[in-house]
Design a protein around this motif. Sequence first.
Motif, PDB file in Angstrom:
ATOM      1  N   GLY A  46       0.946  -1.172  -0.087  1.00  0.00           N
ATOM      2  CA  GLY A  46       0.106  -0.021   0.012  1.00  0.00           C
ATOM      3  C   GLY A  46       0.800   1.111  -0.061  1.00  0.00           C
ATOM      4  N   LEU A  47       1.743   1.317   0.496  1.00  0.00           N
ATOM      5  CA  LEU A  47       2.816   2.485   0.799  1.00  0.00           C
ATOM      6  C   LEU A  47       3.503   2.714  -0.470  1.00  0.00           C
ATOM      7  N   VAL A  48       3.821   1.640  -1.204  1.00  0.00           N
ATOM      8  CA  VAL A  48       4.495   1.766  -2.443  1.00  0.00           C
ATOM      9  C   VAL A  48       3.541   2.603  -3.458  1.00  0.00           C
ATOM     10  N   ALA A  49       2.233   1.986  -3.412  1.00  0.00           N
ATOM     11  CA  ALA A  49       1.467   2.618  -4.351  1.00  0.00           C
ATOM     12  C   ALA A  49       1.081   4.102  -3.949  1.00  0.00           C
ATOM     13  N   VAL A  50       1.058   4.295  -2.581  1.00  0.00           N
ATOM     14  CA  VAL A  50       0.586   5.746  -2.360  1.00  0.00           C
ATOM     15  C   VAL A  50       1.869   6.532  -2.476  1.00  0.00           C
ATOM     16  N   LEU A  51       3.088   6.152  -2.305  1.00  0.00           N
ATOM     17  CA  LEU A  51       4.367   6.945  -2.746  1.00  0.00           C
ATOM     18  C   LEU A  51       4.338   7.417  -4.068  1.00  0.00           C
ATOM     19  N   CYS A  52       4.067   6.427  -5.174  1.00  0.00           N
ATOM     20  CA  CYS A  52       4.019   6.566  -6.832  1.00  0.00           C
ATOM     21  C   CYS A  52       3.060   7.384  -7.063  1.00  0.00           C
ATOM     22  N   MET A  53       1.919   7.374  -6.365  1.00  0.00           N
ATOM     23  CA  MET A  53       0.581   8.377  -6.777  1.00  0.00           C
ATOM     24  C   MET A  53       0.974   9.753  -6.417  1.00  0.00           C
ATOM     25  N   THR A  54       1.430   9.860  -5.197  1.00  0.00           N
ATOM     26  CA  THR A  54       1.711  11.078  -4.573  1.00  0.00           C
ATOM     27  C   THR A  54       2.936  11.797  -5.398  1.00  0.00           C
ATOM     28  N   ALA A  55       3.827  10.989  -5.847  1.00  0.00           N
ATOM     29  CA  ALA A  55       5.032  11.669  -6.745  1.00  0.00           C
ATOM     30  C   ALA A  55       4.656  11.862  -7.902  1.00  0.00           C
ATOM     31  N   LEU A  56       3.545  11.146  -8.643  1.00  0.00           N
ATOM     32  CA  LEU A  56       2.995  11.514  -9.907  1.00  0.00           C
ATOM     33  C   LEU A  56       2.127  13.051  -9.670  1.00  0.00           C
ATOM     34  N   LEU A  57       1.241  13.087  -8.819  1.00  0.00           N
ATOM     35  CA  LEU A  57       0.498  14.194  -8.392  1.00  0.00           C
ATOM     36  C   LEU A  57       1.451  15.427  -8.191  1.00  0.00           C
ATOM     37  N   VAL A  58       2.666  15.198  -7.647  1.00  0.00           N
ATOM     38  CA  VAL A  58       3.552  16.281  -7.301  1.00  0.00           C
ATOM     39  C   VAL A  58       4.177  16.704  -8.912  1.00  0.00           C
ATOM     40  N   VAL A  59       4.494  15.918  -9.431  1.00  0.00           N
ATOM     41  CA  VAL A  59       5.192  16.299 -10.857  1.00  0.00           C
ATOM     42  C   VAL A  59       3.944  17.053 -11.807  1.00  0.00           C
ATOM     43  N   ILE A  60       2.729  16.373 -11.692  1.00  0.00           N
ATOM     44  CA  ILE A  60       1.562  17.041 -12.305  1.00  0.00           C
ATOM     45  C   ILE A  60       1.190  18.398 -11.974  1.00  0.00           C
ATOM     46  N   LEU A  61       1.456  18.687 -10.581  1.00  0.00           N
ATOM     47  CA  LEU A  61       1.105  20.076  -9.999  1.00  0.00           C
ATOM     48  C   LEU A  61       2.308  21.034 -10.413  1.00  0.00           C
TER      49      LEU A  61
END
Length: 230
Positions: free
Chosen positions: A209-224
């Motif tokens: 779960g943590l790996v998935a959350v870190l990946c999604m958060t990283a992608l959101l940061v890049v998009i923002l």
Amino acid sequence: MNEAQAPIPKPRSDLGIRTLSGVVMMLVAAGAIWIGGPVFAIFIALITVGLLFEWTKLVLELTPNPVARFFWILGGLAYVGLATAFLVFLREFAEIYILLGLIGLVISTDTGAYFAGRTFGGPKIAPAISPSKTWSGLLGGMTASALFLSILGHNTEGFALWQPLTGAGLAVVAQAGDFFESWMKRRAGVKDSGNLIPGHGGLLDRADGLVAVLCMTALLVVILQMTGQP
């Protein structure tokens, strides 16, 4: 009482060993994050190697096709690599409470899902993949994660509506990561990704779960960042 009437003994619960090993893992991880420097670097390196090792073991059982194995392993390098790289980025270039907050969010999701699922039960989400996951557990995880992020936000930056919404959304991501690893294990015909952690299985079982959350958060940061949002 004869043998035919003898009660069948109940299997021993592993809740105690799960709790103990979970506390130990949390103390080790929190200590490494708090100390930083070489200790944190060694910790991340060991975790990354362990996750990739277990991922590769699953892939080798998942498919005999060498081309498919190559792409699965390549995907694992990207998936795990992005998560651990973002972990390092957060530790070095962001407030430490953000990193600890993401870890706490995943723990809140798991805890809320566990107790809500045990208490309310109800329909399963995908019994063929993960027989124990229920819709009530998912809602419990989303609620616990939303509350956790709201409390954290209130005590750090001030409450804002995006905090509980983000918490609930990332809880779904954490559960999706759990389902994805469960699907891999089903395809590979194994119960756990490893046996390193008593009561929990392998590193990937604990960190899916943590790996998935870190990946999604990283992608959101890049998009923002790309869209010029603060």
